[in-house]
Design an enzyme around this catalytic site. Structure first.
Site, short mmCIF file in Angstrom:
data_model
loop_
_atom_site.label_atom_id
_atom_site.label_comp_id
_atom_site.label_asym_id
_atom_site.label_seq_id
_atom_site.Cartn_x
_atom_site.Cartn_y
_atom_site.Cartn_z
N GLU A 1 0.84 -1.19 0.00
CA GLU A 1 0.00 0.00 0.00
C GLU A 1 0.88 1.24 0.00
O GLU A 1 1.34 1.68 1.07
CB GLU A 1 -0.85 0.03 1.27
CG GLU A 1 -1.74 -1.17 1.46
CD GLU A 1 -2.91 -0.84 2.37
OE1 GLU A 1 -4.04 -0.92 1.89
OE2 GLU A 1 -2.69 -0.48 3.53
N SER B 1 -6.71 3.41 -2.61
CA SER B 1 -7.76 3.99 -3.46
C SER B 1 -8.29 3.02 -4.50
O SER B 1 -8.60 3.42 -5.64
CB SER B 1 -7.25 5.28 -4.13
OG SER B 1 -6.93 6.24 -3.15
C1 PEP Z 1 -6.17 1.29 3.46
O1 PEP Z 1 -6.13 2.15 4.34
O2 PEP Z 1 -5.79 0.14 3.70
C2 PEP Z 1 -6.66 1.69 2.15
C3 PEP Z 1 -6.25 1.01 1.12
O3 PEP Z 1 -7.49 2.77 2.12
P1 PEP Z 1 -8.23 3.37 0.79
O4 PEP Z 1 -8.76 2.21 0.02
O5 PEP Z 1 -9.31 4.26 1.34
O6 PEP Z 1 -7.17 4.11 0.04
#
Ligand code: PEP
Length: 257
Positions: A168, A214
């Site tokens: 991520e 996202s």
């Molecule tokens: C997360 O916090 O693990 C995440 C991927 O958030 P988002 O999908 O809102 O970017």
């Protein structure tokens, strides 16, 4: 044998009992998409109620303490989570690393305690925008993983069953920005090499590597078509059954194509 795509919702600090209806809707929809493994990590207070009702989805937690019990006011242990019905725990999320100063060594200790309590672990990694702009994203993520992942051995057991990695990029979380397919493929390819080095070919090649940052129904198909993407860790878009299951559907369709 390749594992099913894994689509995990991280509800973060969202959700009171009013959200149980959304969890029920996710569970019902997941029964129509058996080619995909669907799970949610709600706040601690909703783990047990969701566990009691869910027929198809897995339920997990967003963190746990690195010790198995003790004088840690306000903390929660892996054994308590397992007792409440959690099957997995997300560890090393960038929001924990940044807001709670969690170091790699603590993340590793948490992972080992969680595994010892019978939980599967989703271990998060990812670079900041500054690190990516400096051209050091891959180097940073590999180092972060090397010092956060649990050691191979008897206690871990089969790493491909017990561990999932979530890549991520911090700059993509909750921002609407996503990494390009080429960047995701390059990073996941490097993570795969590292997993094989750490856990051996048989297990390291089977550990699922999720992408997070996202992910939405609109961009999910493209992300799932990227090499080495074994699913998604989803924040904002996991809060409604419609958007979350739109992502799961994209994963199921990728399996079919
Ligand atoms: C997360 O916090 O693990 C995440 C991927 O958030 P988002 O999908 O809102 O970017």
């Amino acid at each position: 044998m390749a594992q099913r795509p894994y689509i995990v919702g991280n509800w973060k600090m969202h959700g009171t009992r009013a959200m149980l209806s959304e969890a029920r809707a996710i569970d019902r929809a997941a029964q129509r998409h058996m080619k995909v493994e669907v799970a949610i990590a709600p706040p601690y207070t909703l783990i047990h109620p969701i566990h009691r009702e869910a027929e198809q989805i897995g339920v997990g937690a967003q963190d746990c303490h690195h010790e198995s019990e003790g004088a840690h006011t306000g903390d929660i242990s892996a054994a308590m989570l397992a007792d409440a019905g959690a099957k997995f725990v997300i560890l090393g999320h960038s929001e924990r690393r940044q807001a709670h100063g969690e170091k790699d060594s603590v993340v590793r200790a948490k992972a080992e305690t969680a595994l010892g309590s019978g939980l599967r672990v989703i271990l998060c990694c990812g670079e900041s925008e500054k690190t990516r702009d400096a051209g050091k994203a891959i180097e940073f993520v590999k180092k972060q993983l090397k010092s956060s992942l649990p050691k191979a051995g008897e206690e871990l057991g089969d790493a491909s069953e017990k561990l999932t990695i979530a890549y991520e990029p911090i700059w993509a979380i909750g921002t609407g920005k996503t990494a390009t397919g080429a960047d995701i493929a390059a990073m996941h390819g490097e993570i795969r090499e590292l997993l094989v080095e750490l856990y051996g070919e048989d297990q390291g090649s089977e550990i699922r590597i999720l992408y997070g940052g996202s992910v939405k129904p609109e961009n999910a198909a493209e992300i799932f078509a990227t090499p080495e993407v074994g699913g998604a860790l989803v924040g904002g878009a996991s809060l409604t059954a419609d958007s979350f299951m739109g992502i799961a559907l994209a994963a199921a369709e990728t399996e079919d194509s």
